[in-house]
Design a protein around this motif. Sequence first.
Motif, PDB file in Angstrom:
ATOM      1  N   GLY A 128       0.773  -1.241   0.000  1.00  0.00           N
ATOM      2  CA  GLY A 128       0.000   0.000   0.000  1.00  0.00           C
ATOM      3  C   GLY A 128       0.802   1.288   0.000  1.00  0.00           C
ATOM      4  O   GLY A 128       0.563   2.169   0.839  1.00  0.00           O
ATOM      5  N   VAL A 170       7.363   3.721  -3.327  1.00  0.00           N
ATOM      6  CA  VAL A 170       8.426   3.194  -2.465  1.00  0.00           C
ATOM      7  C   VAL A 170       7.794   2.141  -1.556  1.00  0.00           C
ATOM      8  O   VAL A 170       6.903   2.456  -0.760  1.00  0.00           O
ATOM      9  N   CYS A 171       8.201   0.902  -1.687  1.00  0.00           N
ATOM     10  CA  CYS A 171       7.617  -0.140  -0.832  1.00  0.00           C
ATOM     11  C   CYS A 171       8.550  -1.338  -0.707  1.00  0.00           C
ATOM     12  O   CYS A 171       9.317  -1.644  -1.610  1.00  0.00           O
ATOM     13  N   THR A 172       8.461  -1.971   0.445  1.00  0.00           N
ATOM     14  CA  THR A 172       9.249  -3.163   0.752  1.00  0.00           C
ATOM     15  C   THR A 172       8.318  -4.208   1.344  1.00  0.00           C
ATOM     16  O   THR A 172       7.497  -3.877   2.214  1.00  0.00           O
ATOM     17  N   ARG A 179      16.158  -3.538   6.282  1.00  0.00           N
ATOM     18  CA  ARG A 179      17.472  -3.946   5.761  1.00  0.00           C
ATOM     19  C   ARG A 179      18.051  -2.912   4.815  1.00  0.00           C
ATOM     20  O   ARG A 179      19.006  -3.182   4.097  1.00  0.00           O
ATOM     21  N   HIS A 181      16.599  -1.647   2.116  1.00  0.00           N
ATOM     22  CA  HIS A 181      16.198  -1.749   0.703  1.00  0.00           C
ATOM     23  C   HIS A 181      15.597  -0.445   0.197  1.00  0.00           C
ATOM     24  O   HIS A 181      15.964   0.052  -0.870  1.00  0.00           O
ATOM     25  N   ALA A 182      14.645   0.109   0.966  1.00  0.00           N
ATOM     26  CA  ALA A 182      13.987   1.344   0.510  1.00  0.00           C
ATOM     27  C   ALA A 182      15.004   2.476   0.431  1.00  0.00           C
ATOM     28  O   ALA A 182      15.016   3.240  -0.536  1.00  0.00           O
ATOM     29  N   VAL A 204       4.115  12.189   0.763  1.00  0.00           N
ATOM     30  CA  VAL A 204       3.886  11.127   1.742  1.00  0.00           C
ATOM     31  C   VAL A 204       2.709  11.526   2.620  1.00  0.00           C
ATOM     32  O   VAL A 204       2.514  12.715   2.912  1.00  0.00           O
ATOM     33  N   TYR A 215      12.686   9.252   4.866  1.00  0.00           N
ATOM     34  CA  TYR A 215      13.042  10.303   3.908  1.00  0.00           C
ATOM     35  C   TYR A 215      13.874  11.398   4.572  1.00  0.00           C
ATOM     36  O   TYR A 215      14.812  11.917   3.963  1.00  0.00           O
ATOM     37  N   ARG A 217      15.876  10.999   7.084  1.00  0.00           N
ATOM     38  CA  ARG A 217      17.214  10.458   7.309  1.00  0.00           C
ATOM     39  C   ARG A 217      18.044  10.508   6.022  1.00  0.00           C
ATOM     40  O   ARG A 217      19.261  10.689   6.046  1.00  0.00           O
TER      41      ARG A 217
HETATM   42  C1  LIG Z   1       8.449   2.678   4.340  1.00  0.00           C
HETATM   43  C2  LIG Z   1       9.080   1.391   3.775  1.00  0.00           C
HETATM   44  C3  LIG Z   1       9.149   1.536   2.256  1.00  0.00           C
HETATM   45  C4  LIG Z   1      10.492   1.256   4.356  1.00  0.00           C
HETATM   46  O1  LIG Z   1      11.101   0.121   3.725  1.00  0.00           O
HETATM   47  P1  LIG Z   1      12.412  -0.554   4.296  1.00  0.00           P
HETATM   48  O2  LIG Z   1      13.049  -1.290   3.169  1.00  0.00           O
HETATM   49  O3  LIG Z   1      12.123  -1.286   5.542  1.00  0.00           O
HETATM   50  O4  LIG Z   1      13.277   0.749   4.653  1.00  0.00           O
HETATM   51  P2  LIG Z   1      14.776   0.769   5.147  1.00  0.00           P
HETATM   52  O5  LIG Z   1      15.205  -0.572   5.583  1.00  0.00           O
HETATM   53  O6  LIG Z   1      15.580   1.464   4.128  1.00  0.00           O
HETATM   54  O7  LIG Z   1      14.674   1.715   6.399  1.00  0.00           O
HETATM   55  C5  LIG Z   1      13.675   1.437   7.374  1.00  0.00           C
HETATM   56  C6  LIG Z   1      14.315   1.104   8.738  1.00  0.00           C
HETATM   57  O8  LIG Z   1      15.290   0.098   8.673  1.00  0.00           O
HETATM   58  C7  LIG Z   1      16.490   0.521   9.294  1.00  0.00           C
HETATM   59  N1  LIG Z   1      17.608   0.006   8.537  1.00  0.00           N
HETATM   60  C8  LIG Z   1      18.091   0.493   7.390  1.00  0.00           C
HETATM   61  N2  LIG Z   1      19.124  -0.250   6.973  1.00  0.00           N
HETATM   62  C9  LIG Z   1      19.279  -1.251   7.860  1.00  0.00           C
HETATM   63  C10 LIG Z   1      20.146  -2.353   7.986  1.00  0.00           C
HETATM   64  N3  LIG Z   1      21.123  -2.572   7.077  1.00  0.00           N
HETATM   65  N4  LIG Z   1      19.975  -3.195   9.000  1.00  0.00           N
HETATM   66  C11 LIG Z   1      19.016  -2.981   9.917  1.00  0.00           C
HETATM   67  N5  LIG Z   1      18.157  -1.952   9.855  1.00  0.00           N
HETATM   68  C12 LIG Z   1      18.301  -1.101   8.854  1.00  0.00           C
HETATM   69  C13 LIG Z   1      16.446   1.978   9.234  1.00  0.00           C
HETATM   70  O9  LIG Z   1      17.172   2.558  10.305  1.00  0.00           O
HETATM   71  C14 LIG Z   1      14.994   2.244   9.353  1.00  0.00           C
HETATM   72  O10 LIG Z   1      14.649   2.219  10.695  1.00  0.00           O
HETATM   73  P3  LIG Z   1      13.677   3.282  11.311  1.00  0.00           P
HETATM   74  O11 LIG Z   1      12.941   3.957  10.182  1.00  0.00           O
HETATM   75  O12 LIG Z   1      12.764   2.469  12.147  1.00  0.00           O
HETATM   76  O13 LIG Z   1      14.516   4.209  12.089  1.00  0.00           O
HETATM   77  C15 LIG Z   1       8.265   0.131   4.167  1.00  0.00           C
HETATM   78  O14 LIG Z   1       8.011   0.147   5.559  1.00  0.00           O
HETATM   79  C16 LIG Z   1       6.947  -0.013   3.417  1.00  0.00           C
HETATM   80  O15 LIG Z   1       6.869  -0.639   2.369  1.00  0.00           O
HETATM   81  N6  LIG Z   1       5.849   0.594   3.949  1.00  0.00           N
HETATM   82  C17 LIG Z   1       4.524   0.505   3.327  1.00  0.00           C
HETATM   83  C18 LIG Z   1       4.480   1.313   2.030  1.00  0.00           C
HETATM   84  C19 LIG Z   1       4.752   2.762   2.288  1.00  0.00           C
HETATM   85  O16 LIG Z   1       4.233   3.377   3.212  1.00  0.00           O
HETATM   86  N7  LIG Z   1       5.605   3.386   1.425  1.00  0.00           N
HETATM   87  C20 LIG Z   1       5.937   4.802   1.498  1.00  0.00           C
HETATM   88  C21 LIG Z   1       4.962   5.589   0.717  1.00  0.00           C
HETATM   89  S1  LIG Z   1       5.353   7.338   0.719  1.00  0.00           S
END
Ligand SMILES: CC(C)(COP(=O)(O)OP(=O)(O)OC[C@H]1O[C@@H](n2cnc3c(N)ncnc32)[C@H](O)[C@@H]1OP(=O)(O)O)[C@@H](O)C(=O)NCCC(=O)NCCS
Length: 234
Positions: A128, A170-172, A179, A181-182, A204, A215, A217
């Motif tokens: 989503g 942007v989604c994971t 990890r 990825h985003a 957002v 974002y 960060r």
């Molecule tokens: C928002 C979203 C895209 C983030 O995806 P993600 O791949 O988990 O993002 P990242 O891993 O790059 O960063 C997220 C967290 O992981 C942490 N992180 C990043 N790299 C890391 C690593 N190598 N090891 C451990 N943790 C890590 C970050 O510190 C961050 O933590 P925090 O935000 O709680 O402080 C995901 O939660 C999602 O798909 N949400 C639903 C869709 C959505 O809302 N999209 C945005 C629309 S505007």
Amino acid sequence: MMNDDESALDDPVGRSLSGRHAHLAKRLGRAATYLTEVATFSAVSTDPDRRDWADLAALLGPGAFADMFSSPAVPPPDWEPVFSLDGRQMIWPGDGPSVLPRAEPDTGVVELGTDDVPEMLSLVARTGPGPFWPRTHELGTYLGMRVDGTLVAMAGERLRPPGWTEISAVCTAPDARGRGHAARLVGALATCIVARGERPFLHVAETNTGAIALYERLGFETRKQVTFRGFRTP
Ligand SMILES: CC(C)(COP(=O)(O)OP(=O)(O)OC[C@H]1O[C@@H](n2cnc3c(N)ncnc32)[C@H](O)[C@@H]1OP(=O)(O)O)[C@@H](O)C(=O)NCCC(=O)NCCS
């Protein structure tokens, strides 16, 4: 030369439809909308009169969904409100050093295309991130992260007003979060956008505090609060 003109960001849909997305637009007078399956976003002039709203209604048809994105313009009273969502527009600062994470060749970042659409739609349905349609990837470059062949994360370019490119979708997948990825995908897109002399921006939802933190960060700054609105044409 980095673009510093932010005026296009106040009408990102209209300025995309009249510019770099003209080939994906339907137009009538000063009203415009995206082709079906690319996006539902529509635009009228920034100072629309009744004629502009009538043109958009004719373009979309009766009882149709008019997604006005972040436009604050108020349609005539017989346009029924369908949704309203508070959000923010964030921009990559024009000054300051880039702190974007690099997408190394071996990290599994791949460019996504037409063959990947079923997997992209499936990932969007599970996460989503916002609206995404079968031809949305035609708006720009879409990047994905594959782990053991499976698409676990993606991000792409959407609106493209002059001098700017919006990062979107942007989604994971839930089991692949945290990890980086985003961060890596947004960083890879932003790096390419900056390299062509443009600046990245994004939108957002205000309630999406996790994404806003991500974002911020990465270095994005809030430019303004917006309200996304949709209506039904008379
Ligand atoms: C928002 C979203 C895209 C983030 O995806 P993600 O791949 O988990 O993002 P990242 O891993 O790059 O960063 C997220 C967290 O992981 C942490 N992180 C990043 N790299 C890391 C690593 N190598 N090891 C451990 N943790 C890590 C970050 O510190 C961050 O933590 P925090 O935000 O709680 O402080 C995901 O939660 C999602 O798909 N949400 C639903 C869709 C959505 O809302 N999209 C945005 C629309 S505007």
